[in-house]
Structure formats: C-alpha cells, structure tokens
Design an enzyme around this catalytic site. Structure first.
Site, short mmCIF file in Angstrom:
data_model
loop_
_atom_site.label_atom_id
_atom_site.label_comp_id
_atom_site.label_asym_id
_atom_site.label_seq_id
_atom_site.Cartn_x
_atom_site.Cartn_y
_atom_site.Cartn_z
N ASP A 189 -20.23 -8.49 -9.58
CA ASP A 189 -18.82 -8.31 -9.01
C ASP A 189 -17.80 -7.57 -9.76
O ASP A 189 -17.38 -8.17 -10.83
CB ASP A 189 -18.44 -10.07 -8.62
N HIS A 194 -10.68 -9.51 -12.46
CA HIS A 194 -11.26 -10.41 -13.57
C HIS A 194 -11.52 -9.66 -15.01
O HIS A 194 -12.00 -10.19 -15.73
CB HIS A 194 -12.73 -10.80 -13.18
N ILE A 209 -8.52 -13.46 -14.15
CA ILE A 209 -8.90 -14.81 -13.89
C ILE A 209 -10.42 -15.00 -13.55
O ILE A 209 -10.82 -13.85 -13.70
CB ILE A 209 -8.19 -15.36 -12.55
N GLY A 212 -14.46 -16.84 -8.86
CA GLY A 212 -14.90 -18.17 -8.30
C GLY A 212 -16.15 -18.46 -8.48
O GLY A 212 -16.67 -19.35 -8.66
C1 LIG Z 1 -17.19 -8.43 -1.04
C2 LIG Z 1 -15.82 -8.95 -0.69
C3 LIG Z 1 -15.55 -10.41 -1.35
C4 LIG Z 1 -14.73 -10.63 -2.32
C5 LIG Z 1 -14.90 -12.29 -2.67
C6 LIG Z 1 -13.94 -12.42 -3.72
C7 LIG Z 1 -14.09 -11.63 -4.89
C8 LIG Z 1 -13.67 -12.28 -6.07
O1 LIG Z 1 -14.06 -11.13 -7.07
C9 LIG Z 1 -12.55 -12.50 -6.33
C10 LIG Z 1 -12.58 -14.05 -6.97
O2 LIG Z 1 -13.39 -14.38 -7.32
S1 LIG Z 1 -10.89 -14.94 -6.96
C11 LIG Z 1 -11.13 -16.26 -8.09
C12 LIG Z 1 -11.54 -17.33 -7.39
N1 LIG Z 1 -10.52 -17.85 -6.29
C13 LIG Z 1 -9.38 -18.62 -6.64
O3 LIG Z 1 -8.91 -18.31 -8.02
C14 LIG Z 1 -8.42 -18.94 -5.71
C15 LIG Z 1 -8.04 -20.34 -5.84
N2 LIG Z 1 -7.05 -20.75 -4.76
C16 LIG Z 1 -5.82 -20.55 -4.51
O4 LIG Z 1 -5.14 -19.56 -5.47
C17 LIG Z 1 -5.06 -21.12 -3.16
O5 LIG Z 1 -5.85 -22.09 -3.08
C18 LIG Z 1 -5.02 -19.96 -2.13
C19 LIG Z 1 -4.06 -18.89 -2.50
C20 LIG Z 1 -6.28 -19.33 -1.76
C21 LIG Z 1 -4.28 -20.56 -1.04
O6 LIG Z 1 -3.07 -21.42 -1.52
P1 LIG Z 1 -1.88 -21.41 -0.38
O7 LIG Z 1 -1.43 -20.33 -0.02
O8 LIG Z 1 -0.90 -22.25 -1.17
O9 LIG Z 1 -2.40 -22.38 0.82
P2 LIG Z 1 -1.97 -23.62 1.20
O10 LIG Z 1 -0.44 -23.47 1.72
O11 LIG Z 1 -2.37 -24.74 0.58
O12 LIG Z 1 -2.73 -23.72 2.67
C22 LIG Z 1 -2.55 -22.68 3.84
C23 LIG Z 1 -3.82 -22.77 4.61
O13 LIG Z 1 -4.86 -22.26 3.89
C24 LIG Z 1 -6.08 -23.17 3.95
N3 LIG Z 1 -6.56 -22.84 2.53
C25 LIG Z 1 -5.82 -23.43 1.54
N4 LIG Z 1 -6.93 -23.18 0.55
C26 LIG Z 1 -7.81 -22.30 0.90
C27 LIG Z 1 -9.08 -21.87 0.53
N5 LIG Z 1 -9.19 -21.79 -0.85
N6 LIG Z 1 -10.08 -21.38 1.27
C28 LIG Z 1 -9.86 -21.45 2.57
N7 LIG Z 1 -8.60 -21.83 3.11
C29 LIG Z 1 -7.78 -22.38 2.58
C30 LIG Z 1 -5.51 -24.61 4.12
O14 LIG Z 1 -6.29 -25.63 4.70
C31 LIG Z 1 -4.28 -24.25 5.05
O15 LIG Z 1 -4.76 -24.08 6.33
P3 LIG Z 1 -4.06 -24.70 7.58
O16 LIG Z 1 -2.73 -24.15 7.64
O17 LIG Z 1 -4.89 -24.52 8.63
O18 LIG Z 1 -3.93 -26.27 7.32
#
Ligand SMILES: CCCCCCC[C@@H](O)CC(=O)SCCNC(=O)CCNC(=O)[C@H](O)C(C)(C)COP(=O)(O)OP(=O)(O)OC[C@H]1O[C@@H](n2cnc3c(N)ncnc32)[C@H](O)[C@@H]1OP(=O)(O)O
Length: 287
Positions: A189, A194, A209, A212
C-alpha cells in the site's frame, strides 16, 4: 465531487498474479509488529525462515489490485479517502512461498450523503495459482470522505455487531513501531497518506497515520496470541471497523470477549489517548 456510481460499480480489475517468497512473508509479519520480542519463539516462527509460518493477515497484501482509486479516471478525491472496514475469511492456509491470483470486484457503492461521503466495497478472492484453490476472501470498505451525494446507491452489507457492554474477558496490549507505516507500505500500500507529512496535512491529519491494515494485523496478533496459542490455522475469519486513526508508535490495547461456538468479539483502543480505533470486531476461532 460526487463519484460516478455506474463507473465505479463496473470498475474492471485485471487478475493479479503474484509470486511471493519467504522474505515477503517475513516483511509482512515485521510490518505488523511480530518479532517485537525476539526471545519469544512463538513470534519468531513468523519472522524466521526456519519452519516459517504465514501470518493469516498477509491476505491483505496478496493479489491486491493496488491503489486504483488514485487513477484520475475513477474521479475520486483519493487524498480524503480512508479505510472504513475490513473483513477476511480464511479457507486454506497460505504456503510459506508460492504464487497467488487475486480476483477483485466492486460489490457495493453506498451514498452516505454529500456532507459524509461514499463507501466503496471491494471483494477479493485469493486463489492458489498452482491448483486454483480458494485460499481467502477479503472484503475491503473504503470511506471516500469527499465523494458522497451521488444519489441512489446500494444498500450496505450486513452491519458488524457491537461488542458486549460487559468488561472484556481479555486485554492484550501490543506496541506499534514508530516506523511501522514506513515498513508496512513496502508490502503493497503506497498511499502517501502514511508517509508524506504534507499529504497527511492536506487530508486533515497532523502527521501521517498508520495503514488501517497494519492496525488490523496488530489486532489479529492479539487474537492469535490470546486465543489461538499462536496457531495461524485456528483463525477462521476476522471483521472490524476502523473508527478512528492510529498514529505509528502508539500502543494498541485489544479488548476481547469470547462468545458462543468459537465466536469472538473485540475492539481496540489506543492506550495513550484512550480512544477506540477498531470497533464492532468479530472473529471466528477454531476450538
Ligand atoms: C485500493 C483502494 C483502497 C484503499 C483503501 C484504503 C487505503 C489506505 O491506505 C487508507 C488507510 O489505511 S486510512 C487508515 C485507516 N482508517 C482510518 O483511520 C479511518 C478511521 N475512521 C474515521 O476516521 C471515521 O470513522 C470516519 C471518517 C471513517 C467516519 O467518521 P464520521 O464521518 O464522523 O462518521 P459518523 O458520523 O460516525 O457516521 C456516518 C455514517 O458512516 C458510517 N460509518 C462510520 N464510520 C465508518 C467506517 N469506518 N466504515 C464504514 N462506515 C462507517 C456510520 O455507521 C454512519 O452511517 P449511517 O449514517 O447510515 O448511520
């Protein structure tokens, strides 16, 4: 800008044929922190070519189609995307070296609204190139934070269950290396989020960061250590949501609730900041 549902849903992935060696297996294991105690023989089995075991989380980096969302044709604001959820099911152990074929397809494109974003779910089946046997199925949900508001999308996959409200039966704290993201990215990745401080700032973070999937691998280590006696073949599946970012060097405290019939609930918090970073975790463990 809202993403193009039809374009993303029909995205064509070429099969990814990938040969890997013991060195790749060890690099992956080191990237998720195995071997942090070099005197622990159970950990050594994953980072030493003598009797090498493959850590099952390595499915994350096998047959992976790459950072396809960075392709301008996808029209996704890739700087703002984060990994949302990860599910893995293991069908057969990975050989210590070999060749695999990854076959990917987009299964869901979900609109969370213009102010929240869009979810893109990709399923990947990983086959052994020698006999085409299915080794693992991986489901990766990407939260495209700047691409919602496109209108009717798909319904979400079955939601992951909440963890019990009772105190956990087990707590396993594991370190992440300060250079964990620099090491992990060498597997598959290359997302600059990152590694590049400016890209991280543009995405709204004070510094790069952790991937994931690196956090996911550390949590898997905690489960395999706590409940599987370090036997990789006892883990059947592991699903979770990334609920907050982790910074390299932080300590991951994995909280575990064994359930019925080998089901395990888990979540993980960063000890230093006391916030939950992996939520709604569920895994299956062979007794
Ligand atoms: C090949 C291409 C592929 C690439 C893959 C990725 C590549 C990698 O290099 C990238 C990474 O590794 S990034 C690092 C790992 N991930 C993170 O750190 C994300 C952490 N999570 C966040 O920041 C927030 O939860 C966040 C921002 C995700 C959401 O937070 P909020 O906006 O505050 O959401 P919230 O208001 O709580 O909820 C809104 C609706 O979204 C749903 N939801 C929340 N978190 C979710 C999540 N993590 N995954 C899926 N759905 C999620 C909630 O259930 C809510 O839905 P609804 O409105 O239907 O109730």
């Amino acid at each position: 800008m809202a993403l193009d549902y039809d374009l993303i849903k029909a995205w064509k992935f070429a099969d990814v044929r990938q040969a890997y060696t013991e060195k790749d297996v060890i690099l992956y294991a080191l990237g998720v922190g195995l071997g942090y105690d070099p005197m622990d023989e159970a950990q050594l089995a994953y980072v030493y070519e003598k009797g090498l075991k493959v850590f099952p989380g390595m499915a994350a980096v096998l047959g992976y189609p790459g950072f396809w969302m960075q392709d301008p044709k996808a029209g996704i604001d890739w700087v703002k995307l984060v990994h949302g959820e990860q599910r893995m099911t293991f069908h057969r152990p990975f050989p210590a070296a070999g060749e695999v074929i990854g076959r990917s397809r987009v299964t869901h494109v979900i609109d969370k609204g213009a102010d929240k974003g869009a979810l893109v779910v990709v399923e990947r089946n990983i086959h052994d190139a020698a006999d085409d046997a299915l080794l693992a199925t991986v489901q990766q949900t990407t939260f495209c934070r700047a691409d919602g508001g496109f209108g009717t999308g798909d319904a979400a996959p079955e939601p992951l269950p909440k963890v019990p409200a009772t105190p956990p039966d087990h707590v396993c704290a594991l370190p992440t290396l300060p250079q964990a993201a620099l090491l992990y990215r060498l597997n598959a990745d290359p997302n600059p989020l990152h590694v590049d401080p400016q890209v991280a700032r543009n995405a709204g973070y004070p510094r790069p960061i952790l991937h994931g999937l690196c956090t996911y691998g550390v949590a898997m280590h905690a489960i395999i250590k706590t409940l599987c006696d370090y036997d990789p073949n006892r883990l059947l599946y592991m699903n979770t949501r990334f609920s907050a970012p982790v910074f390299p060097g932080e300590t991951l405290q994995v909280e575990i609730w064994p359930g019925v019939s080998g089901t395990v609930h888990f979540q993980a918090r960063v000890a230093e900041r006391d916030i939950v970073v992996l939520s709604n975790g569920i895994a299956g463990v062979k007794q």
